[in-house]
Design a protein around this motif. Structure first.
Motif, PDB file in Angstrom:
ATOM      1  N   THR A  52     -59.292 144.657   3.789  1.00 33.24           N
ATOM      2  CA  THR A  52     -60.568 145.077   2.752  1.00 33.24           C
ATOM      3  C   THR A  52     -61.446 146.167   3.663  1.00 33.24           C
ATOM      4  OG1 THR A  52     -61.780 143.224   3.437  1.00 33.24           O
ATOM      5  CG2 THR A  52     -60.475 143.042   1.459  1.00 33.24           C
ATOM      6  N   GLY A  53     -61.849 146.973   3.102  1.00 37.80           N
ATOM      7  CA  GLY A  53     -62.897 147.934   3.682  1.00 37.80           C
ATOM      8  C   GLY A  53     -63.280 149.020   2.608  1.00 37.80           C
ATOM      9  N   PHE A  54     -64.146 149.910   2.873  1.00 40.43           N
ATOM     10  CA  PHE A  54     -64.816 150.819   2.165  1.00 40.43           C
ATOM     11  C   PHE A  54     -63.953 152.489   2.323  1.00 40.43           C
ATOM     12  CE2 PHE A  54     -67.759 150.514   5.442  1.00 40.43           C
ATOM     13  CZ  PHE A  54     -67.478 151.623   6.392  1.00 40.43           C
ATOM     14  N   SER A  55     -63.796 153.080   1.159  1.00 38.29           N
ATOM     15  CA  SER A  55     -63.290 154.374   1.538  1.00 38.29           C
ATOM     16  C   SER A  55     -64.201 155.300   2.162  1.00 38.29           C
ATOM     17  CB  SER A  55     -62.874 154.977  -0.089  1.00 38.29           C
ATOM     18  OG  SER A  55     -64.133 155.182  -0.611  1.00 38.29           O
ATOM     19  N   LEU A  56     -63.401 156.138   3.034  1.00 32.37           N
ATOM     20  CA  LEU A  56     -64.072 157.094   3.812  1.00 32.37           C
ATOM     21  C   LEU A  56     -63.192 158.414   3.634  1.00 32.37           C
ATOM     22  CD1 LEU A  56     -64.584 155.512   7.179  1.00 32.37           C
ATOM     23  CD2 LEU A  56     -66.555 156.981   5.894  1.00 32.37           C
ATOM     24  N   HIS A  57     -63.771 159.541   2.978  1.00 27.93           N
ATOM     25  CA  HIS A  57     -62.831 160.606   2.596  1.00 27.93           C
ATOM     26  C   HIS A  57     -63.050 161.350   3.981  1.00 27.93           C
ATOM     27  CE1 HIS A  57     -62.089 160.231  -1.309  1.00 27.93           C
ATOM     28  NE2 HIS A  57     -62.917 159.317  -1.373  1.00 27.93           N
ATOM     29  N   ARG A  58     -62.017 162.030   4.510  1.00 29.69           N
ATOM     30  CA  ARG A  58     -61.756 162.857   5.798  1.00 29.69           C
ATOM     31  C   ARG A  58     -62.127 164.441   5.347  1.00 29.69           C
ATOM     32  NH1 ARG A  58     -57.001 160.027   7.021  1.00 29.69           N
ATOM     33  NH2 ARG A  58     -55.718 161.989   6.697  1.00 29.69           N
ATOM     34  N   PRO A  59     -62.514 165.194   6.355  1.00 28.91           N
ATOM     35  CA  PRO A  59     -62.661 166.715   5.940  1.00 28.91           C
ATOM     36  C   PRO A  59     -61.309 167.318   5.489  1.00 28.91           C
ATOM     37  CG  PRO A  59     -63.903 165.973   7.987  1.00 28.91           C
ATOM     38  CD  PRO A  59     -62.982 164.733   7.768  1.00 28.91           C
ATOM     39  N   ASP A  60     -60.176 166.744   6.317  1.00 31.53           N
ATOM     40  CA  ASP A  60     -59.107 167.358   5.594  1.00 31.53           C
ATOM     41  C   ASP A  60     -58.596 166.821   4.441  1.00 31.53           C
ATOM     42  OD1 ASP A  60     -57.997 164.912   6.160  1.00 31.53           O
ATOM     43  OD2 ASP A  60     -56.895 165.312   8.103  1.00 31.53           O
ATOM     44  N   GLY A  61     -59.227 166.347   3.665  1.00 32.07           N
ATOM     45  CA  GLY A  61     -58.814 165.918   2.480  1.00 32.07           C
ATOM     46  C   GLY A  61     -57.856 164.517   2.400  1.00 32.07           C
ATOM     47  N   GLY A  62     -57.617 163.936   3.501  1.00 30.04           N
ATOM     48  CA  GLY A  62     -57.047 162.781   3.419  1.00 30.04           C
ATOM     49  C   GLY A  62     -58.081 161.590   3.057  1.00 30.04           C
ATOM     50  N   VAL A  63     -57.536 160.236   3.137  1.00 35.65           N
ATOM     51  CA  VAL A  63     -58.632 159.074   2.759  1.00 35.65           C
ATOM     52  C   VAL A  63     -58.345 158.102   3.901  1.00 35.65           C
ATOM     53  CG1 VAL A  63     -57.206 158.017   1.198  1.00 35.65           C
ATOM     54  CG2 VAL A  63     -60.032 157.793   1.283  1.00 35.65           C
ATOM     55  N   ASP A  64     -59.518 157.506   4.498  1.00 36.48           N
ATOM     56  CA  ASP A  64     -59.341 156.305   5.304  1.00 36.48           C
ATOM     57  C   ASP A  64     -60.024 155.235   4.743  1.00 36.48           C
ATOM     58  OD1 ASP A  64     -58.358 158.161   7.141  1.00 36.48           O
ATOM     59  OD2 ASP A  64     -60.152 157.999   8.745  1.00 36.48           O
ATOM     60  N   LEU A  65     -59.834 154.006   5.534  1.00 40.02           N
ATOM     61  CA  LEU A  65     -60.326 152.834   4.954  1.00 40.02           C
ATOM     62  C   LEU A  65     -61.350 152.516   6.313  1.00 40.02           C
ATOM     63  CD1 LEU A  65     -60.053 150.666   2.758  1.00 40.02           C
ATOM     64  CD2 LEU A  65     -58.991 149.270   4.533  1.00 40.02           C
ATOM     65  N   GLY A  66     -62.363 152.156   6.055  1.00 37.10           N
ATOM     66  CA  GLY A  66     -63.416 151.630   7.157  1.00 37.10           C
ATOM     67  C   GLY A  66     -64.020 150.593   6.968  1.00 37.10           C
ATOM     68  N   ARG A  67     -64.614 149.981   8.008  1.00 34.35           N
ATOM     69  CA  ARG A  67     -65.274 148.936   8.155  1.00 34.35           C
ATOM     70  C   ARG A  67     -66.302 148.946   9.404  1.00 34.35           C
ATOM     71  NH1 ARG A  67     -63.859 143.720   5.596  1.00 34.35           N
ATOM     72  NH2 ARG A  67     -66.113 142.908   5.471  1.00 34.35           N
ATOM     73  N   VAL A  68     -67.621 148.712   9.280  1.00 37.42           N
ATOM     74  CA  VAL A  68     -68.320 148.612  10.053  1.00 37.42           C
ATOM     75  C   VAL A  68     -68.506 147.078  10.963  1.00 37.42           C
ATOM     76  CG1 VAL A  68     -71.046 148.724  10.857  1.00 37.42           C
ATOM     77  CG2 VAL A  68     -70.078 150.209   9.006  1.00 37.42           C
ATOM     78  N   VAL A  69     -68.477 147.448  12.137  1.00 42.39           N
ATOM     79  CA  VAL A  69     -68.145 146.009  13.231  1.00 42.39           C
ATOM     80  C   VAL A  69     -69.358 146.237  14.045  1.00 42.39           C
ATOM     81  CG1 VAL A  69     -66.655 145.116  15.047  1.00 42.39           C
ATOM     82  CG2 VAL A  69     -65.472 146.810  13.244  1.00 42.39           C
ATOM     83  N   ILE A  70     -69.698 144.693  13.776  1.00 43.43           N
ATOM     84  CA  ILE A  70     -71.026 144.615  14.953  1.00 43.43           C
ATOM     85  C   ILE A  70     -70.728 143.428  15.927  1.00 43.43           C
ATOM     86  CG2 ILE A  70     -72.638 145.567  13.321  1.00 43.43           C
ATOM     87  CD1 ILE A  70     -73.655 142.671  12.861  1.00 43.43           C
ATOM     88  N   VAL A  71     -71.259 143.460  17.171  1.00 40.74           N
ATOM     89  CA  VAL A  71     -70.709 142.649  18.068  1.00 40.74           C
ATOM     90  C   VAL A  71     -71.984 141.689  18.391  1.00 40.74           C
ATOM     91  CG1 VAL A  71     -70.299 142.303  20.712  1.00 40.74           C
ATOM     92  CG2 VAL A  71     -69.454 144.256  19.484  1.00 40.74           C
ATOM     93  N   CYS A  72     -72.912 142.023  18.115  1.00 36.10           N
ATOM     94  CA  CYS A  72     -74.188 141.094  18.312  1.00 36.10           C
ATOM     95  C   CYS A  72     -75.575 141.440  17.416  1.00 36.10           C
ATOM     96  CB  CYS A  72     -74.716 141.634  19.812  1.00 36.10           C
ATOM     97  SG  CYS A  72     -75.712 140.215  20.712  1.00 36.10           S
TER      98      CYS A  72
END
Lengths: 237, 326
Positions: free
Chosen positions: A150-170
């Motif tokens: 699971t994650g959120f969609s992130l559009h790349r400048p080259d037209g592709g799409v990524d799945l992203g997730r913000v990770v925190i350590v502390c």
């Protein structure tokens, strides 16, 4: 600033921490593991504040409670209104993709053996763990396994799409962005959603797709995309 | 409770001002909240501010509890009896003793202010302040987890942080001047006050002081977080000296918790290990929020001199230890 106002601010810091814990918004800023410590901190601050107020009320008859106290720049204590305002009233939202630092969430890929993935068909694995395994798992546990992310969609400048997730350590100050490039039959479905849409996807990591030129971002071949509601806690750990 | 009634007629008291401020907050909360959420930089900065403050809060509370207990139970004479007579030995004992207070760096500033007395215990208190957040077991385990397969990193961090703390303690006992410490602790409550009164008054005072400066530091860290990193990382690759200086400055401005900085350092894979070690040694010793808190607890003249010296010593010591160990 009078001593009574200082006591009230002390009490309010404790109370606004309690409000944040009750509403669950502390998860916007820190890890769930901090919960018991924050309860304790909030309780201690409330006790200290109440104790000071009670003490002053008791002795208000016989002496000026301000005597003998540090009046060097007491106005600075007013600054405590800022966290009170932020935490109890303004409530800044959790970080999104542009707030997290763009370094890959994976450390120097010292290859090592990871424990096996959970059994079953398409187990749910967290995105940062997938990124880590793709870059550094000497047992290649991801190869050939269908998993759920699971994650959120992130559009790349080259037209592709990524799945992203913000990770925190502390806390939110050390937030980093974990991401995977999406490819395969259902990637177009994911690309059709607007930026920052929450998705649950099934598929497989393309073996060998995490390499140093690209900051060890793995590529994920998607077979299935489901749109989901934004979770209450958007961070991964 | 606050002031004489005649004064109330002349001007608005701080209590009234606080009530007005709270009402204004309650009324405007929704508007401000939407305003912040719609501006990406502003909401990032606000969230980072809350992150730093909320993360530090339990450790700060732990710190003021310890400092309250010190006020109630540990007199300067008793402390002097515990510590070795030889100042150098006292500093060394305080440095190693830092391993006993697990937590972030914010808690150790008020503790050190309480321990800070005349003569050798002053240097020992400062050594303790620098070593406690850096070499406690929680931080070392976090470092080991962040750098798997590189135990030398843990060793180097422990050695470099301890050496920084001891060197700063020795420097203070040689060159430090008591008059730089302009902020005085409040007079202890009158004789005959109960231990609870002494404890709670000391904890109350130290929390208000340290937390106000924590706000300054967290705000600076949040602003720099939004403004700095984008261009900093691009100019680093490969050069040791430039990398060391940049990472030292970055540790100062980012003001990360000492339990988290190892993971951030580990993620900066484009850098060699020595600049990353510098990041781990400088951060817990001195950063923007610690400088603000030291100014609040000890005074500005102290913070300016001690903070600058700590920054230089930590950077140099970490580089030397890194060259020797890594």
């Amino acid at each position: 600033m009078s001593r009574g106002t200082q006591n009230l601010l002390l009490l309010l810091v404790g109370l606004s921490t309690a409000v944040m814990l009750v509403k669950g918004t502390y998860l916007n800023y820190v890890k769930p593991a901090l919960f018991p410590w924050l309860i304790a901190a909030s309780a201690v601050l409330i006790v200290l504040g109440v104790a000071a107020i009670v003490r002053d009320l008791r002795r208000s008859g016989d002496a000026d409670p301000d005597t003998g106290h540090d009046h060097h720049r007491p106005w600075l204590v007013w600054l405590l209104l800022i966290p009170i305002a932020m935490v109890a009233f303004v409530v800044p939202p959790p970080l999104g993709a542009d707030g997290a630092s763009a370094q890959p969430a994976v450390s120097a890929p010292q290859r090592r053996a990871f424990p096996p993935l959970p059994p079953g068909d398409a187990p749910t694995v967290s995105l940062p763990e997938v990124v880590m395994r793709a870059a550094a798992d000497s047992t290649n546990s991801l190869d050939g396994r269908t998993i759920t992310l699971t994650g959120f969609s992130l559009h790349r400048p080259d037209g592709g799409v990524d799945l992203g997730r913000v990770v925190i350590v502390c806390c939110a100050a050390d937030a980093q962005l974990a991401r995977a490039h999406l490819t395969g039959p259902a990637a177009a479905v994911a690309a059709g959603y607007p930026e920052d849409t929450w998705l649950r996807i099934r598929g497989q990591v393309v073996p060998g797709s995490a390499h140093p030129d690209d900051g060890f971002i793995p590529t994920f071949a998607v077979t299935d995309v489901t749109r989901i509601d934004k979770p209450a806690n958007t961070y991964a750990y | 409770v606050t002031a004489a009634p005649t004064e109330h007629k002349r001007r608005v008291g701080s209590l009234e001002a606080l009530l007005v401020a709270l009402m204004a907050l309650a009324i405007s909360a929704g508007t401000v909240s939407t305003f912040v959420a719609n501006r990406s930089d502003l909401s990032t900065a606000a969230t980072v501010f809350c992150g730093v403050f909320v993360q530090a809060l339990p450790f700060l509370v732990l710190g003021v509890i310890v400092s309250g207990l010190i006020a109630a139970f540990v007199t300067a004479e008793r402390l002097a009896r515990w510590l070795p007579r030889n100042p150098a030995l006292a500093v060394a004992v305080a440095g190693i003793g830092g391993a006993a207070l697990p937590g972030c760096e914010c808690g150790s500033v008020p503790v050190a202010r309480r321990l800070f007395g005349a003569g050798s215990s002053g240097a020992a208190a400062l050594t303790f302040m620098l070593s406690a957040p850096a070499i406690n077991p929680v931080v070392l385990v976090a470092t080991a987890v962040a750098f798997p397969g590189q135990p030398a990193m843990v060793l180097a961090r422990c050695l470099a942080s301890l050496a920084t703390a001891v060197v700063m303690g020795l420097l203070w006992s040689r060159f430090g001047r008591a008059e730089w410490v302009t902020r005085k602790l409040p007079d202890p409550p009158a004789d005959g006050a109960s231990r609870w009164t002494v404890f709670s008054e000391a904890a109350r005072h130290d929390f208000l002081q340290a937390a106000a400066y924590l706000v300054v530091g967290a705000a600076a860290a949040a602003a720099l977080h939004v403004l700095v990193p984008a261009w900093v990382f691009e100019h680093l690759a490969g050069q040791l000296l430039l990398g060391v200086i940049t990472m030292a400055l970055l540790a100062f401005v980012l003001a990360l918790c000492s339990e988290a900085d190892a993971f951030v350092a580990a993620s900066l894979t484009m850098l060699p290990l020595i600049p990353r070690l510098v990041f781990l040694v400088v951060g817990p010793a001195i950063d923007v929020k610690l400088a603000a808190m030291q100014a609040g607890m000890f005074g500005r003249r102290f913070a300016l001199r001690f903070g600058t010296a700590t920054f230089v010593v930590a950077t140099v010591v970490a580089t030397l230890v890194g060259l020797a160990v890594l």
